[in-house]
Design a protein around this motif. Structure first.
Motif, mmCIF file in Angstrom:
data_model
loop_
_atom_site.group_PDB
_atom_site.id
_atom_site.type_symbol
_atom_site.label_atom_id
_atom_site.label_comp_id
_atom_site.label_asym_id
_atom_site.label_seq_id
_atom_site.Cartn_x
_atom_site.Cartn_y
_atom_site.Cartn_z
ATOM 1 N N GLY A 1 -10.652 -0.888 -5.626
ATOM 2 C CA GLY A 1 -10.424 -0.265 -4.329
ATOM 3 C C GLY A 1 -11.094 -0.982 -3.179
ATOM 4 O O GLY A 1 -11.202 -0.449 -2.083
ATOM 5 N N ASN A 2 -11.546 -2.188 -3.369
ATOM 6 C CA ASN A 2 -12.258 -2.875 -2.304
ATOM 7 C C ASN A 2 -11.571 -4.214 -2.021
ATOM 8 O O ASN A 2 -12.010 -5.261 -2.432
ATOM 9 N N GLY B 1 -2.173 -4.213 -6.136
ATOM 10 C CA GLY B 1 -3.253 -3.243 -6.161
ATOM 11 C C GLY B 1 -3.824 -2.984 -4.774
ATOM 12 O O GLY B 1 -4.361 -1.912 -4.506
ATOM 13 N N ALA B 2 -3.712 -3.958 -3.886
ATOM 14 C CA ALA B 2 -4.379 -3.852 -2.595
ATOM 15 C C ALA B 2 -3.444 -3.443 -1.462
ATOM 16 O O ALA B 2 -3.895 -3.104 -0.385
ATOM 17 N N LEU B 3 -2.147 -3.460 -1.682
ATOM 18 C CA LEU B 3 -1.231 -3.322 -0.554
ATOM 19 C C LEU B 3 -0.724 -1.900 -0.323
ATOM 20 O O LEU B 3 -0.010 -1.662 0.631
ATOM 21 N N GLY B 4 -1.067 -0.957 -1.185
ATOM 22 C CA GLY B 4 -0.590 0.408 -0.979
ATOM 23 C C GLY B 4 0.921 0.482 -1.065
ATOM 24 O O GLY B 4 1.519 0.011 -2.026
ATOM 25 N N ILE B 5 1.543 0.999 0.009
ATOM 26 C CA ILE B 5 2.983 1.217 0.001
ATOM 27 C C ILE B 5 3.742 -0.092 -0.092
ATOM 28 O O ILE B 5 4.829 -0.180 -0.655
ATOM 29 N N TRP B 6 3.162 -1.152 0.441
ATOM 30 C CA TRP B 6 3.834 -2.464 0.430
ATOM 31 C C TRP B 6 3.767 -3.130 -0.932
ATOM 32 O O TRP B 6 4.239 -4.243 -1.100
ATOM 33 N N ALA B 7 3.180 -2.416 -1.877
ATOM 34 C CA ALA B 7 3.074 -2.980 -3.227
ATOM 35 C C ALA B 7 4.442 -3.266 -3.834
ATOM 36 O O ALA B 7 4.561 -4.057 -4.764
#
Lengths: 178, 250
Positions: free
Chosen positions: B7-8, B203-209
């Motif tokens: 999450g970082n 993992g880091a892009l949220g909705i853009w995953a």
């Protein structure tokens, strides 16, 4: 990086190196790879590959056998057809013979019957002719008799007691011939 | 992976998947330790046995699907050796088939999620390539004697050029195992690393995953292709080298 292989390595190094170049794991990999390859080689060369090879050759053999069988059956069918045709031709010839024989027999019977009929007709005709001849002869004799008696009567009437029966007969016979 | 910094931002460790770990106990890895590499090599053997031994156990004239695949693999390698190295090359059929099926199955097993790809390690592919190199070289000398050196003497070239060409040929001959092994390990490793990098983005892009996930799908398709093609390339190069040993004259 070759000195450490434990899980702490990735925490210590910010840019993790390639585990592929960690030479301390090489003996382990090479050892197990060698075992794996030997096991695989033995399984394949002793069991799997010969088995597949036999299956493939058997299949090839089965296909070849089936093809051969089909060829043989085809040949048998052609043979059967030939035999059939031959038998047909023979039967046809035989039938022709029978017809001819029957025809000639019938002809013979016919000829015989015709000949018989002819001879019968001939004998009948001869008989008839004879009968006709007799009739004619008797008719002629009757006519002669009638003529004789008539002539004698006429002669007696015209000149009584002059002539004998013999002369009159001869005269009548001479007249009738003419 | 990378649980400690979840999450970082980006925490991409594309190379972690290639790490060799001892499966029982935490100690240093000895040559005999049972590692993830051991496990996946064992699974490769299991898969090969399932496909080529269990799959063909009925010896059916009309093959089942499994038997069909086994027969196809057999015919594929057999024909390849026959075409490239000639009838004499068929002596090495079990050996080459072993290499082919090991590389193929390992590549495909490596594509399973969470799996370990043994063929992504240079130690493994280098051993395979060195095995081929040594086999071919020793057999070349055994079969042709000193005539095997004719491989380096390009008799069709002008005489003056021949020594130079001989040096080039010699170098290229010794580079063969290197390229042979790095080609396989590099291709496999690169694809797996790329997938991992995309996974890190996801993992880091949220909705853009969705974007990296689509990319992963595409790259995965490509990797399936690469897995098959690299096994084929490795095998056909083996055949080509074998052909040089059998017919060294240019």
């Amino acid at each position: 990086m070759a000195d450490t292989t434990t899980g702490t390595a990735n925490g210590a190094e910010s840019a993790p190196g390639m585990p592929q170049l960690d030479f301390s794991t090489f003996p382990n990999q090479i050892f197990w790879l060698f075992i794996t390859l030997v096991v695989l080689y033995l399984i394949l060369s002793r069991v799997a590959l010969p088995r597949i090879a036999t299956v493939l050759t058997e299949r090839q053999g089965a296909i070849q056998r089936d093809l051969d069988k089909a060829e043989e059956m085809k040949r048998a069918a052609v043979n059967a057809e030939n035999v059939y045709n031959l038998a047909l031709a023979e039967a046809r010839a035989h039938a022709g013979n029978i017809v001819n024989e029957a025809k000639s027999e019938i002809q013979k019977d016919l000829d015989k019957a015709i000949a018989k009929a002819d001879s019968e007709i001939a004998s009948k005709a001869a008989e008839s002719e004879k009968a006709i001849g007799e009739i004619r002869e008797s008719a002629i004799k009757s006519v002669q008799e009638v003529a004789n008696s008539t002539a004698a009567d006429i002669v007696k009437a015209m000149m009584p007691g002059t002539s004998d029966a013999k002369t009159i007969k001869a005269a009548v016979a001479a007249r009738m011939k003419g | 992976m990378a649980k400690e910094e979840a999450g970082n931002g980006f925490n991409i460790h594309p190379m972690d998947q290639f790490e060799i770990k001892s499966l029982f106990g935490d100690g240093p890895i000895h040559w005999y330790s049972f590692t993830n590499a051991t496990l996946w090599m064992g699974l490769a053997i299991l898969a090969v046995v399932l496909l080529l031994v269990v799959g063909t156990r009925k010896r059916a004239i009309i093959p089942t699907r499994m038997q069909s695949i086994a027969e196809m693999a057999y015919g594929f390698v057999y024909k390849m050796i026959e075409d490239v190295a000639g009838k004499e090359g068929l002596k090495f059929f079990p050996y080459i088939f072993t290499l082919f099926i090991f590389v193929l199955v390992s590549n495909f097993l490596g594509l399973l999620p969470m799996s370990f790809t043994t063929t992504s390690h240079i130690a493994v592919t280098a051993c395979l390539a060195m095995g081929v190199f040594l086999t071919v070289t020793i057999y070349g000398f055994y079969k042709n004697g000193m005539k095997f050196l004719g491989l380096f003497w390009v008799s069709s070239a002008p005489l003056a050029l021949r020594p130079i060409l001989a040096i080039i040929e010699l170098i290229s001959y010794f580079v063969r195992p290197v390229s042979h092994s790095i080609r396989l390990a590099g291709n496999v490793m690169a694809g797996h690393a790329v997938i991992k990098v995309f996974a890190g983005f996801a993992g880091a892009l949220g909705i853009w995953a969705a974007l990296p996930i689509i990319s992963i799908t595409a790259v995965y398709g490509l990797e399936v292709l690469v897995a098959g093609i690299q096994a084929y390339v490795f095998t056909i190069l083996t055949c080509v080298y074998l052909n040089d040993a059998l017919h060294p004259s240019h």
